[in-house]
Structures are given as structure tokens and as C-alpha cells.
Motif scaffolding. Structure first.
Motif, mmCIF file in Angstrom:
data_model
loop_
_atom_site.group_PDB
_atom_site.id
_atom_site.type_symbol
_atom_site.label_atom_id
_atom_site.label_comp_id
_atom_site.label_asym_id
_atom_site.label_seq_id
_atom_site.Cartn_x
_atom_site.Cartn_y
_atom_site.Cartn_z
ATOM 1 N N ILE A 24 0.843 -1.205 0.000
ATOM 2 C CA ILE A 24 0.000 0.000 0.000
ATOM 3 C C ILE A 24 0.873 1.248 0.000
ATOM 4 O O ILE A 24 0.628 2.186 -0.765
ATOM 5 N N ARG A 25 1.920 1.262 0.849
ATOM 6 C CA ARG A 25 2.835 2.419 0.880
ATOM 7 C C ARG A 25 3.466 2.650 -0.496
ATOM 8 O O ARG A 25 3.523 3.783 -0.975
ATOM 9 N N SER A 26 3.917 1.587 -1.132
ATOM 10 C CA SER A 26 4.555 1.708 -2.451
ATOM 11 C C SER A 26 3.565 2.211 -3.501
ATOM 12 O O SER A 26 3.888 3.098 -4.287
ATOM 13 N N ALA A 27 2.376 1.632 -3.505
ATOM 14 C CA ALA A 27 1.365 2.038 -4.484
ATOM 15 C C ALA A 27 0.946 3.488 -4.261
ATOM 16 O O ALA A 27 0.777 4.254 -5.225
ATOM 17 N N ALA A 28 0.787 3.877 -3.014
ATOM 18 C CA ALA A 28 0.411 5.265 -2.703
ATOM 19 C C ALA A 28 1.499 6.221 -3.172
ATOM 20 O O ALA A 28 1.200 7.268 -3.763
ATOM 21 N N ALA A 29 2.752 5.858 -2.928
ATOM 22 C CA ALA A 29 3.864 6.723 -3.359
ATOM 23 C C ALA A 29 3.868 6.868 -4.884
ATOM 24 O O ALA A 29 4.040 7.976 -5.400
ATOM 25 N N ARG A 30 3.654 5.776 -5.592
ATOM 26 C CA ARG A 30 3.626 5.840 -7.069
ATOM 27 C C ARG A 30 2.481 6.719 -7.573
ATOM 28 O O ARG A 30 2.589 7.361 -8.600
ATOM 29 N N ALA A 31 1.381 6.724 -6.817
ATOM 30 C CA ALA A 31 0.198 7.491 -7.220
ATOM 31 C C ALA A 31 0.215 8.916 -6.670
ATOM 32 O O ALA A 31 -0.723 9.680 -6.914
ATOM 33 N N GLY A 32 1.255 9.261 -5.907
ATOM 34 C CA GLY A 32 1.317 10.589 -5.324
ATOM 35 C C GLY A 32 0.296 10.796 -4.216
ATOM 36 O O GLY A 32 -0.181 11.910 -3.995
ATOM 37 N N ARG A 33 -0.040 9.712 -3.530
ATOM 38 C CA ARG A 33 -1.032 9.779 -2.445
ATOM 39 C C ARG A 33 -0.388 9.393 -1.129
ATOM 40 O O ARG A 33 0.691 8.826 -1.090
ATOM 41 N N ARG A 34 -1.091 9.671 -0.062
ATOM 42 C CA ARG A 34 -0.610 9.313 1.270
ATOM 43 C C ARG A 34 -1.129 7.917 1.626
ATOM 44 O O ARG A 34 -2.316 7.635 1.436
#
Length: 136
Positions: free
Chosen positions: A15-25
Motif C-alpha cells: 500500500i505504501r509503495s502504491a500510494a507513493a507511485r500514485a502521489g497519495r498518502r
């Protein structure tokens, strides 16, 4: 470390990785751990690892399991819900994800009103128009 804790940690990292890729927290992503067919002891392990939100797909299973799990757990109904189970679902779940008809929404509203509760729901929409799929 138990398998449950290991798996939760892996999912949180994804989730952290996906959020970072999407520019989200990452904290803007809600993880609902599906606990159907999982014994209460494993749910307690997940609670100990910090997972507090669980999804059940059957009212009868949830009715038997929820009283056996710590009150720190939060429960969502994620499966198809029949109108005749609306009263029990309102009593058991904070959120019902699978409201697929006006008839069910109306019944949930009546049951929630009788219980003195505002029931959070999510509408299920059949965007494909397939007759085999549930949804408004």
C-alpha cells in the motif's frame, strides 16, 4: 512473527509503495481485511498487529464470530445481502458495502431507524448491465 502479522506487514508495504507511485498518502488508503472463513483467533492476531477493520460476507458467520472477537474490531458487510437479513446486518456492521436495490436500501433504513442508528452504506452499481450481476 506469525504468518498473519507477516502478511499484514507485506500488504501495508505494498500500500505504501502504491500510494507513493500514485502521489497519495498511505494513510488515505483503507485496508479491509476479509475475515470470512477465518477463525476468531486469527482475527485477534490481526488485531494485535494493528488491523482493526474486517469484512464479512455472510451475516450468519459474522453473527457467530463477532461476539468472540475483541471490541476493538470494526466490521463491514462486504457480501451480497438479502433483505430478510437487514435487521441483523444493521445490528452487526458499521458499514454495508453491498446495497444493490432500492428495496434493500429502504429496509436497511427502516431497521436502522428502529435501532436508533444511522447506517453507513455503499451502493453496488451494475455498470455492465449484465443480468447475472448484482447492483442498481
Amino acid at each position: 512473527m506469525s504468518e498473519v502479522v507477516h502478511n499484514i506487514n507485506q500488504i501495508r508495504e505494498r500500500i505504501r509503495s502504491a500510494a507513493a507511485r500514485a502521489g497519495r498518502r498511505p494513510e488515505d488508503v483503507t485496508l479491509v481485511a476479509v475475515s470470512k472463513t477465518v477463525e476468531p483467533e486469527r482475527v485477534e492476531m490481526a488485531l494485535a498487529a494493528g488491523q482493526e477493520l474486517f469484512g464479512e460476507s455472510k451475516v450468519q458467520e459474522a453473527k457467530a464470530k463477532i461476539p468472540l472477537v475483541s471490541g476493538r474490531a470494526h466490521w463491514h458487510m462486504i457480501g451480497h445481502l438479502q433483505t430478510n437479513k437487514a435487521r441483523e446486518a444493521v445490528a452487526l456492521f458499521e458499514v454495508i458495502h453491498s446495497v444493490d436495490s432500492v428495496k434493500l436500501a429502504t429496509e436497511l433504513s427502516k431497521c436502522a431507524e428502529r435501532a436508533g442508528k444511522t447506517q453507513a452504506i455503499l451502493l453496488e452499481v451494475n455498470v455492465s448491465g449484465e443480468a447475472s450481476k448484482f447492483g442498481l
